[in-house]
Design an enzyme around this catalytic site. Structure first.
Site, mmCIF file in Angstrom:
data_model
loop_
_atom_site.group_PDB
_atom_site.id
_atom_site.type_symbol
_atom_site.label_atom_id
_atom_site.label_comp_id
_atom_site.label_asym_id
_atom_site.label_seq_id
_atom_site.Cartn_x
_atom_site.Cartn_y
_atom_site.Cartn_z
ATOM 1 N N HIS A 67 0.522 -1.215 0.112
ATOM 2 C CA HIS A 67 -0.103 -0.135 0.123
ATOM 3 C C HIS A 67 0.930 1.385 0.033
ATOM 4 O O HIS A 67 0.492 2.104 -0.826
ATOM 5 C CB HIS A 67 -0.760 0.438 1.555
ATOM 6 C CG HIS A 67 -1.650 -1.086 1.167
ATOM 7 N ND1 HIS A 67 -2.966 -1.211 0.794
ATOM 8 C CD2 HIS A 67 -1.824 -2.544 2.234
ATOM 9 C CE1 HIS A 67 -3.814 -2.209 0.658
ATOM 10 N NE2 HIS A 67 -2.806 -2.944 1.778
ATOM 11 N N GLU A 135 -8.074 -3.516 -3.054
ATOM 12 C CA GLU A 135 -8.185 -3.960 -1.827
ATOM 13 C C GLU A 135 -9.342 -3.885 -1.514
ATOM 14 O O GLU A 135 -9.423 -2.823 -0.641
ATOM 15 C CB GLU A 135 -6.935 -4.415 -0.896
ATOM 16 C CG GLU A 135 -6.665 -5.489 0.538
ATOM 17 C CD GLU A 135 -5.258 -5.709 1.651
ATOM 18 O OE1 GLU A 135 -5.021 -4.928 1.198
ATOM 19 O OE2 GLU A 135 -6.167 -6.594 2.196
ATOM 20 N N ALA A 146 -7.699 -4.153 8.603
ATOM 21 C CA ALA A 146 -7.335 -3.383 9.337
ATOM 22 C C ALA A 146 -8.601 -2.227 7.841
ATOM 23 O O ALA A 146 -8.102 -1.171 7.718
ATOM 24 C CB ALA A 146 -6.169 -2.735 9.517
ATOM 25 N N HIS A 199 -10.540 -11.515 2.733
ATOM 26 C CA HIS A 199 -11.588 -10.123 3.701
ATOM 27 C C HIS A 199 -12.415 -11.216 4.034
ATOM 28 O O HIS A 199 -13.534 -10.474 3.257
ATOM 29 C CB HIS A 199 -11.083 -9.044 4.023
ATOM 30 C CG HIS A 199 -9.686 -8.060 3.689
ATOM 31 N ND1 HIS A 199 -9.534 -7.989 5.139
ATOM 32 C CD2 HIS A 199 -8.514 -8.209 3.125
ATOM 33 C CE1 HIS A 199 -8.650 -7.361 5.144
ATOM 34 N NE2 HIS A 199 -8.037 -7.455 3.936
ATOM 35 N N HIS A 220 -3.441 -12.601 1.416
ATOM 36 C CA HIS A 220 -2.546 -12.760 2.504
ATOM 37 C C HIS A 220 -3.060 -14.079 3.534
ATOM 38 O O HIS A 220 -4.103 -14.036 4.512
ATOM 39 C CB HIS A 220 -2.477 -11.804 3.266
ATOM 40 C CG HIS A 220 -3.684 -10.485 3.554
ATOM 41 N ND1 HIS A 220 -4.829 -10.562 3.706
ATOM 42 C CD2 HIS A 220 -3.690 -9.701 3.582
ATOM 43 C CE1 HIS A 220 -5.575 -9.901 3.407
ATOM 44 N NE2 HIS A 220 -5.224 -8.887 3.980
ATOM 45 N N ASP A 252 6.563 -11.736 8.201
ATOM 46 C CA ASP A 252 7.759 -11.463 8.805
ATOM 47 C C ASP A 252 7.135 -12.518 10.062
ATOM 48 O O ASP A 252 7.505 -11.623 10.938
ATOM 49 C CB ASP A 252 6.449 -10.288 9.089
ATOM 50 C CG ASP A 252 5.085 -10.203 9.286
ATOM 51 O OD1 ASP A 252 4.715 -11.246 9.463
ATOM 52 O OD2 ASP A 252 4.370 -8.781 9.507
ATOM 53 N N ILE A 254 4.884 -12.631 12.054
ATOM 54 C CA ILE A 254 3.974 -11.840 12.873
ATOM 55 C C ILE A 254 2.412 -12.215 12.178
ATOM 56 O O ILE A 254 1.610 -13.127 13.223
ATOM 57 C CB ILE A 254 4.408 -10.442 13.533
ATOM 58 C CG1 ILE A 254 5.348 -9.942 13.708
ATOM 59 C CG2 ILE A 254 3.173 -9.944 13.922
ATOM 60 C CD1 ILE A 254 5.646 -8.681 13.674
ATOM 61 N N ASP A 278 2.927 -6.247 1.799
ATOM 62 C CA ASP A 278 1.397 -5.957 2.640
ATOM 63 C C ASP A 278 2.183 -4.103 3.224
ATOM 64 O O ASP A 278 1.217 -3.533 3.463
ATOM 65 C CB ASP A 278 0.818 -6.660 3.421
ATOM 66 C CG ASP A 278 -0.747 -6.254 3.314
ATOM 67 O OD1 ASP A 278 -1.583 -4.786 2.926
ATOM 68 O OD2 ASP A 278 -1.926 -6.651 4.474
ATOM 69 N N GLY A 316 -1.533 -4.259 8.373
ATOM 70 C CA GLY A 316 -0.389 -4.694 7.172
ATOM 71 C C GLY A 316 1.100 -4.295 8.108
ATOM 72 O O GLY A 316 1.068 -4.404 9.219
HETATM 73 ZN ZN LIG Z 1 -3.097 -5.225 2.032
#
Ligand SMILES: [Zn+2]
Length: 390
Positions: A67, A135, A146, A199, A220, A252, A254, A278, A316
């Site tokens: 993004h 997205e 988010a 999502h 993702h 990552d 996480i 992301d 993100g």
């Molecule tokens: Zn994204």
């Protein structure tokens, strides 16, 4: 014709395992490559010789879901923001990326599409932009992450048409569990857009049906989707078990646990994993609270590696592609010979640019990255021109 010869590299190609060798660039393209030392005629005729002392030569990274960074975002719909983001990308080995929108109003989305489209075909010391990745906004608010729930909505033909007419869309993420959204997917599929389930609260059956509407990937993997359980495998279970799905994944450590990355590797293999960053607006900024113009807030912590919104939801990542590839290769217990496709060729195939870039093959564009043994990016080359070097 300008000739550049790269020598003493370890080269990763689709054909075989890596080898020590050389690569000749003529103008924008990969003209030839081979093992050990280059033929004398190539050495004599080269205008530029680069001795890379054993660094690894890979196709330039392709990040199809990112993004923004350094306080800038695709949603700024501002050429200066896009240029700043694209310039940051080359310092991390990215040669091509898709500026990615967030769920927002029709007007804001159309403005972002228009702005990004102005960069298609432009060349300079910044990553190439083949088009935009939408997205949202056709998501399921139950898995918003988010994304702005107030703007999440069902698709209409009019809005899809407005997006398609605004510019060049290469990829869109859609929640496939709503019939309106499947109709939208049909429209985008017909327009040649790569379609991703994201999502989403889809059950397994929804995900199987989505394959009939052009969906070929998930956004993702594990994040913003119905989780795997043994009685209802959900979007995550469908993505892992149905071979037609490629999986974006944020490595990552996480957003996805190392073991979850390992499971993805075991299920999908070398050709269906697509590493993404992301990255969002505060990526690359120091720890702190960053209030946004719309009243929301980002919180950067853990030395710039964790990005959350005040609810605690992940917002993100601050990941970069070379770190994602390093993490994933380790977590998959694989070798770089096996995983390099996950940061370039698989993404190129998904968005239909693999005929010209995404792998080291004769005749393809010389979009390349050199990394050392720690995966630090040493040089980024776009269409034969060095755009980053350290
Ligand atoms: Zn994204």
């Amino acid at each position: 014709m300008r000739k550049t010869l790269i020598q003493n590299a370890r080269i990763f190609t689709p054909g075989q395992s890596s080898f020590p060798g050389w690569l000749l660039i003529e103008e924008k393209k990969i003209a030839d490559f081979g093992e050990n030392s280059a033929p004398d005629t190539y050495i004599q005729n080269a205008e530029e010789m680069i001795d890379v002392a054993g660094q690894k030569l890979l196709p330039g990274f392709i990040d199809i879901h990112t993004h923004g960074c350094l306080g800038c975002c695709t949603m700024d719909a501002d050429p200066e923001s896009i240029r700043k983001i694209a310039s940051f990308h080359v310092t991390h080995g990215v040669t091509t990326y898709l500026p990615t929108t967030m769920t927002d109003t029709t007007e804001a989305t159309v403005n972002a599409i228009r702005c990004v489209t102005e960069f298609v075909g432009k060349r300079g010391d910044f990553a190439k932009i083949p088009g935009v990745h939408l997205e949202g906004p056709f998501f399921n608010a139950a898995k918003c992450g988010a994304q702005d729930t107030a703007n999440i909505r069902r698709a209409t033909a009019e809005e899809c048409r407005a997006f398609l007419d605004a510019g060049i869309i290469k990829r869109i993420a859609i929640a496939p569990e709503f019939p309106e959204n499947l109709k939208a997917a049909d429209m985008f599929h017909e327009a040649g857009v790569s379609i991703s389930a994201g999502h989403t609260n889809a059950v397994y059956a929804d995900m199987a049906e989505a394959l009939n509407h052009g969906f070929r990937s998930v956004t993702h993997l594990y994040n913003g989707m119905s989780s795997f359980t043994h009685r209802e495998p959900g979007a995550a279970g469908a993505a892992l078990s149905l071979d037609d799905y490629s999986c974006e994944i944020i490595c990552d450590n996480i957003h996805s646990h190392p073991a979850a990355q390992n499971i993805a590797w075991r299920c999908k293999g070398a050709e269906k994993i697509v590493l993404i960053t992301d990255m969002i607006r505060p990526s690359g900024l120091p720890d702190g609270h960053y209030p946004q113009a719309d009243g929301s807030e980002f919180i950067v912590s853990h030395n710039g590696t964790e990005l959350r919104i005040p609810s605690g939801a992940l917002a993100g990542s601050a990941l970069t592609m070379e770190r994602g590839l390093k993490n994933f290769t380790a977590n998959a217990h694989a070798t770089l010979e096996e995983t390099w496709r996950c940061s370039s060729l698989n993404a190129a195939k998904l968005i239909g640019i693999d005929n010209e870039t995404g792998s080291i093959e004769k005749g393809k564009l010389a979009d390349l990255v050199l990394i050392d043994d720690e995966f630090t990016v040493k040089r980024t080359i776009i269409e034969g021109k060095t755009v980053f070097y350290q």
